[in-house]
Design an enzyme around this catalytic site. Sequence first.
Site, short mmCIF file in Angstrom:
data_model
loop_
_atom_site.label_atom_id
_atom_site.label_comp_id
_atom_site.label_asym_id
_atom_site.label_seq_id
_atom_site.Cartn_x
_atom_site.Cartn_y
_atom_site.Cartn_z
N GLY A 189 0.82 -1.20 0.00
CA GLY A 189 0.00 0.00 0.00
C GLY A 189 0.85 1.25 0.00
CG ASP A 237 -5.60 9.74 10.69
OD1 ASP A 237 -6.76 10.13 10.43
OD2 ASP A 237 -4.73 9.59 9.82
N1 LIG Z 1 1.18 -3.70 9.06
C1 LIG Z 1 0.64 -3.75 7.84
N2 LIG Z 1 0.28 -4.91 7.29
C2 LIG Z 1 -0.28 -4.95 6.06
N3 LIG Z 1 -0.50 -3.86 5.31
C3 LIG Z 1 -0.16 -2.67 5.80
C4 LIG Z 1 0.42 -2.54 7.09
N4 LIG Z 1 0.65 -1.25 7.33
C5 LIG Z 1 0.22 -0.59 6.26
N5 LIG Z 1 -0.26 -1.43 5.33
C6 LIG Z 1 -0.80 -1.08 4.02
O1 LIG Z 1 -0.19 0.10 3.56
C7 LIG Z 1 -1.15 1.14 3.41
C8 LIG Z 1 -0.54 2.46 3.82
O2 LIG Z 1 -0.08 2.35 5.16
P1 LIG Z 1 -0.24 3.51 6.19
O3 LIG Z 1 -1.65 3.96 6.15
O4 LIG Z 1 0.27 3.08 7.51
O5 LIG Z 1 0.74 4.58 5.59
P2 LIG Z 1 0.73 6.09 5.90
O6 LIG Z 1 1.72 6.75 5.01
O7 LIG Z 1 0.96 6.29 7.33
O8 LIG Z 1 -0.77 6.41 5.50
P3 LIG Z 1 -1.69 7.65 5.82
O9 LIG Z 1 -1.87 8.31 4.51
O10 LIG Z 1 -2.98 7.05 6.32
O11 LIG Z 1 -1.02 8.48 6.84
C9 LIG Z 1 -2.32 0.70 4.27
O12 LIG Z 1 -3.50 1.23 3.80
C10 LIG Z 1 -2.27 -0.80 4.14
O13 LIG Z 1 -2.86 -1.23 2.94
#
Ligand SMILES: Nc1ncnc2c1ncn2[C@@H]1O[C@H](COP(=O)(O)OP(=O)(O)OP(=O)(O)O)[C@@H](O)[C@H]1O
Length: 620
Positions: free
Chosen positions: A225, A343
Amino acid sequence: MPVWWDKLSGRTKDSEANCLEGSSPKNEKKRGKGKRDCEVKSFEEILVLPQSRNSPRNSRDFSAVGRCSGFSGFDSASSLDRAHPLPLPLEPPSDQPGPVGFVSGSGSVSSLSSSGSYDDPAHVLDQNGFRGHVENRVLSPLSRSPGRGSRCISTGTSPIHSRTNVNNLDCSNGKLEDGRNEWHKLPRPPGSIVSPSPSYSPRSPGTPESSGGISSKWRKGKLLGRGTFGHVYLGFNSENGQMCAIKEVRVVSDDPSSKESLKQLNQEIALLSRLSHPNIVQYYGSDLSEDRLSVYLEYVSGGSIYKLLQEYGAFAEPVIQNYTRQILSGLAYLHGRNTIHRDIKGANILVDPNGEIKVADFGMAKHVWIVSSSMLSFKGSPYWMAPEVVMNTNGYSLPVDIWSLGCTVLEMATSKPPWSQYEGVAAIFKIGNSKDVPEIPDHLSADAKSFIRQCLQREPSARPTASQLLGHPFVRNQSTPKATNVNITREAFPRAFDGSRTPTALDMQSSRMNNLDQDDASRLVGVRTFTCPRDNVRAIASSLPVSPPSSPLRRDATAHKNFFLSPPHPSYAVVKSTLTHTNNLVHPFRPNTRSTFDPWHEIPLFRGEAPVKSSSRTLL
Ligand SMILES: Nc1ncnc2c1ncn2[C@@H]1O[C@H](COP(=O)(O)OP(=O)(O)OP(=O)(O)O)[C@@H](O)[C@H]1O
């Protein structure tokens, strides 16, 4: 301690020794050369160094500038923006699961001040009086062993115990090379995690250690992701077959958005590394390589609630109940450590194939900090945002997560967040300026409606706490052994478990529901006529991490506002006064009390209570 820590800090025996002798101003004056060696550069300084001079693109060069045991933050100009020093997780002694080692002697707390970490909300004492990962630095035998001119005796057979990996916490026996016992054991803080290395998994005991550093244990696989701050990949440990999620942010020395991403990820590390709960995604470790920061997390293969909703539509009520109870459980744990997630929404709640919920994405999370002055920033996703966050009048605290939980329950019930009929900006004003609460669908049970109403009370102090909500009939009346979780989840999402479709992570990218789009951003900037929340909206526009990295909202993310937090959540005071009026009650929020009084039956009990006055102010 993460592998990259030494790369960043550039420890040498001399400099480390000087650092560890204490960095109080007094000591520093005395030390002369030691002071120079111990000079701590902020991460910002490190990042902006010209390529020709100690380029941060080369991890070796980090060592030339980042002396001693820490750095003062990504943006030393602002105390709000001061970053968390990257945490120094501990590997638990393999034969001693309970206690952690404590460095005796000169590795004093005063040395910590050189990192600037006292200014950091994530480094303050939690309610149990433990100092989190600041103390890790003190607790780790390795944090001082190089400075003492000694190295740890490695008792392990794994190459992880090699000298090159001293920062992988190989001193599990607590002895220095010369055989002296250099640390003694202390009881582990409740809820603390002492071994966030990727080889440590509280739910996979006996996982063998692999060779090399953290990063060499894991091979990067497919993209799972993309988030605002980086990419998430599947990681596979070919030595033991374990999987993890690798969250990566690229380090670009002179790119402000890279700096912001690093800061955010650093904050996530700081918080996650101290948490261990079945409903919170487990932190394994982190690593700074030449050009990227990687965080290793428990892999949760079922995807997020948001994604399940997109694919399968709204959930049946038993699923909502089950998931809600688990989210609450995670929140109760988090709030018990005075940490606000900030969040909570479907996209940040992951589901494993057993139907176990994992609260993820702690990039926004903050430790509540009692201080004499405070600054708060607008953070969160607009549709799930509590009114007090939008209004920014009295600050906000733990109840914002309860509001967002209410929104998430509605999201699960309708596959859309509340206020979704409004554009992003209009939704923000609806939340902040109106007295409306989101519509609750008719098809939900009375318990579900009551639960949602409790969460979505505009007055934050009227919202029950997460622990109290665990006693609400909506979630209380469940029997949820693991098998039930599996069955409920399988029933609700058969295709997610029969292998007929492996959800791709790319389609998880933020939709308009999750994030303000660029148009919204321009409109926000153009807003001039709103009276009450105008400044707040501007601040939101410039500081909300709710838009893609390329959005101006992200690029110009500079504005933060000063204000004070609300007084502590007064629900317990309300309960207390309730008890005074209803003699028999021992604990009205727990089932099976002597009275038949049901606190969830009617809301007015919580309404109209003035917040408890408090002179303390809280910093986010
Ligand atoms: N521990 C995990 N196991 C499996 N997939 C994950 C995990 N952490 C994140 N993902 C995948 O990656 C995507 C993005 O992760 P995450 O939302 O933590 O990133 P971010 O950059 O912090 O996002 P945001 O835009 O919400 O701040 C998630 O929507 C999920 O699909």
